[in-house]
Motif scaffolding. Structure first.
Motif, short mmCIF file in Angstrom:
data_model
loop_
_atom_site.label_atom_id
_atom_site.label_comp_id
_atom_site.label_asym_id
_atom_site.label_seq_id
_atom_site.Cartn_x
_atom_site.Cartn_y
_atom_site.Cartn_z
N PRO A 172 2.00 5.90 -7.86
CA PRO A 172 0.69 5.70 -8.19
C PRO A 172 0.45 4.98 -9.61
CG PRO A 172 1.19 7.82 -8.17
CD PRO A 172 2.63 7.14 -7.34
N ASN A 173 1.38 5.22 -10.43
CA ASN A 173 1.46 4.94 -11.93
C ASN A 173 1.99 3.45 -12.11
OD1 ASN A 173 -0.14 7.24 -12.74
ND2 ASN A 173 1.78 8.34 -12.72
N THR A 174 2.58 2.92 -11.12
CA THR A 174 3.06 1.63 -11.33
C THR A 174 2.19 0.38 -10.80
OG1 THR A 174 5.14 2.76 -10.80
CG2 THR A 174 5.29 0.44 -10.55
N GLU A 175 2.44 -0.52 -11.64
CA GLU A 175 1.57 -1.85 -11.28
C GLU A 175 2.53 -2.63 -10.49
OE1 GLU A 175 -0.36 -5.63 -13.87
OE2 GLU A 175 0.25 -3.95 -14.81
N LEU A 176 1.91 -3.17 -9.53
CA LEU A 176 2.76 -3.73 -8.49
C LEU A 176 2.50 -5.20 -8.13
CD1 LEU A 176 3.02 -1.13 -5.47
CD2 LEU A 176 4.69 -1.52 -7.34
N PRO A 177 2.39 -6.33 -8.92
CA PRO A 177 2.02 -7.51 -8.95
C PRO A 177 2.91 -8.34 -7.79
CG PRO A 177 3.64 -7.30 -10.89
CD PRO A 177 3.38 -5.89 -10.49
N LEU A 178 2.41 -9.24 -7.29
CA LEU A 178 3.21 -9.89 -6.04
C LEU A 178 4.58 -10.42 -6.78
CD1 LEU A 178 0.36 -11.81 -4.41
CD2 LEU A 178 1.38 -9.43 -3.63
N GLY A 179 5.63 -10.36 -5.83
CA GLY A 179 6.74 -10.65 -6.33
C GLY A 179 7.76 -9.72 -6.80
N ILE A 180 7.04 -8.48 -7.21
CA ILE A 180 7.93 -7.31 -7.87
C ILE A 180 9.04 -6.76 -7.10
CG2 ILE A 180 6.55 -5.36 -6.91
CD1 ILE A 180 6.46 -4.12 -9.63
N PHE A 181 9.32 -6.94 -5.75
CA PHE A 181 10.31 -6.74 -5.05
C PHE A 181 11.36 -7.77 -5.17
CE2 PHE A 181 6.72 -4.21 -3.55
CZ PHE A 181 7.26 -2.79 -3.55
N GLY A 182 11.25 -8.80 -6.01
CA GLY A 182 12.03 -9.89 -5.80
C GLY A 182 12.16 -10.97 -4.81
N GLU A 183 10.73 -10.82 -4.02
CA GLU A 183 10.95 -11.51 -2.86
C GLU A 183 10.23 -13.16 -3.34
OE1 GLU A 183 6.47 -9.74 -2.89
OE2 GLU A 183 8.70 -9.30 -3.54
N ASN A 184 10.88 -14.03 -2.64
CA ASN A 184 10.25 -15.22 -2.73
C ASN A 184 8.96 -15.49 -2.00
OD1 ASN A 184 13.78 -15.93 -2.23
ND2 ASN A 184 12.57 -16.53 -4.20
N PHE A 185 8.91 -14.72 -0.82
CA PHE A 185 7.73 -14.90 0.15
C PHE A 185 7.04 -13.82 0.27
CE2 PHE A 185 8.98 -18.90 2.87
CZ PHE A 185 8.95 -19.71 1.81
N THR A 186 5.78 -13.57 -0.21
CA THR A 186 5.11 -12.24 0.28
C THR A 186 4.15 -12.69 1.46
OG1 THR A 186 4.98 -11.92 -2.14
CG2 THR A 186 3.72 -10.49 -0.66
N THR A 187 4.43 -12.07 2.47
CA THR A 187 3.69 -12.41 3.82
C THR A 187 2.70 -11.55 4.34
OG1 THR A 187 5.64 -11.78 5.11
CG2 THR A 187 5.65 -14.29 4.29
N THR A 188 2.04 -11.84 5.44
CA THR A 188 1.37 -10.79 6.12
C THR A 188 1.59 -11.13 7.66
OG1 THR A 188 -0.77 -12.26 6.36
CG2 THR A 188 -0.53 -10.71 4.59
N GLY A 189 1.84 -10.02 8.50
CA GLY A 189 2.01 -10.40 9.86
C GLY A 189 3.44 -10.39 10.27
N ASP B 67 0.77 -1.21 0.18
CA ASP B 67 -0.03 -0.08 -0.06
C ASP B 67 0.94 1.11 0.03
OD1 ASP B 67 -2.33 -1.22 -0.09
OD2 ASP B 67 -2.81 -1.21 2.06
N TYR B 68 1.92 1.31 0.75
CA TYR B 68 2.67 2.36 0.78
C TYR B 68 3.36 2.62 -0.73
CZ TYR B 68 7.18 4.95 1.62
OH TYR B 68 8.23 5.81 1.28
N TRP B 69 3.78 1.67 -1.15
CA TRP B 69 4.39 1.61 -2.49
C TRP B 69 3.43 2.10 -3.49
CZ3 TRP B 69 9.34 2.90 -2.63
CH2 TRP B 69 10.16 2.50 -1.57
N GLN B 70 1.99 1.65 -3.49
CA GLN B 70 1.17 2.19 -4.36
C GLN B 70 1.05 3.57 -4.24
OE1 GLN B 70 -0.48 -0.46 -6.68
NE2 GLN B 70 -0.22 1.51 -7.38
N SER B 71 1.25 4.05 -2.98
CA SER B 71 0.83 5.36 -2.83
C SER B 71 2.08 6.49 -3.46
CB SER B 71 0.57 5.98 -1.52
OG SER B 71 1.57 5.50 -0.53
N GLU B 72 3.33 5.79 -3.16
CA GLU B 72 4.50 6.39 -3.61
C GLU B 72 4.56 6.21 -5.33
OE1 GLU B 72 7.64 7.74 -1.83
OE2 GLU B 72 5.75 8.14 -0.65
#
Length: 216
Positions: A75-92, A68-73
């Motif tokens: 706003p014109n960039t699509e952010l599919p899961l994994g875009i940061f190069g992460e293997n695990f996208t997690t909550t908590g 959410d932070y990066w979407q606000s930073e």
């Protein structure tokens, strides 16, 4: 604490600033369960093993809460899961709440928190923004790495269970703050320099900072 996406990708060649670069930062979600190995996930790979991969960087984790932070930073960039190069996208799982050395279990897989992520220029390649590395580090939303203590399978939707809290109470965020010298904290610096759960390269770095501090 939940694993909401498992993302893998093999190195590929891309053109960046007129040059051909090989990078493994392009990760995509997979629907099947994936085998977690001691050095990475099946179907995943790193291009430059001098700075990426290895036992202490076997799995890169990024909190979904940061999206959410990066979407606000951006706003014109699509952010599919994994875009940061992460293997695990997690909550908590947040950097300021996770201690270096904390141990988790996902099914039969045992993992240990080792360090924050320091971004390299290839994050800029993934986003198509040369300023992304600077923005990423400034945000302090670094994500973190797991070492694999016991191999096994994982899949999206799996729950992470904290099985051992490291009693040193040095968080992932603490390491990042010391690295960027956000504040002068000699007591924390001395503790971090002796933290066994921290990879040797980090300990060596902070021990050098201690020596410099003691001389001044």
């Amino acid at each position: 604490m939940k694993l909401i996406s498992v993302n893998v990708g093999l190195p590929r060649e891309v053109t960046w600033k007129g040059k051909t670069v090989t990078t493994g930062i392009f990760k995509e979600p997979v629907s099947d369960r994936v085998m977690v190995r001691s050095l990475n996930l099946d179907g995943d790979g790193q291009a430059d093993l001098t700075v990426h991969g290895g036992a202490d960087k076997a799995i890169y984790v990024y909190p979904f809460e940061h999206y959410d932070y990066w979407q606000s930073e951006l706003p014109n960039t699509e952010l599919p899961l994994g875009i940061f190069g992460e293997n695990f996208t997690t909550t908590g799982l947040k950097e300021e709440e996770l201690n270096i050395g904390d141990r988790f279990q996902i099914g039969s897989v045992h993992l240990m928190v080792t360090q924050p992520r320091l971004p390299c220029y290839k994050l800029g390649i993934r986003f198509g923004r040369p300023d992304m590395v600077k923005r990423f580090l400034a945000s302090r939303r670094t994500g973190f790495y797991f070492r694999v203590l016991q191999e096994g399978e994982v899949g999206a939707g799996d729950t992470l269970e904290l099985v051992n809290r490291d009693d040193n109470n040095i968080t992932v965020a603490d390491i990042t703050q010391l690295y960027v010298r956000e504040q002068d904290n000699p007591e924390l610096l001395h503790r971090v320099a002796q933290l066994e759960a921290l990879p040797e390269s980090w300990r060596n770095y902070f021990q050098e900072q201690v020596r410099r501090q003691d001389k001044s």
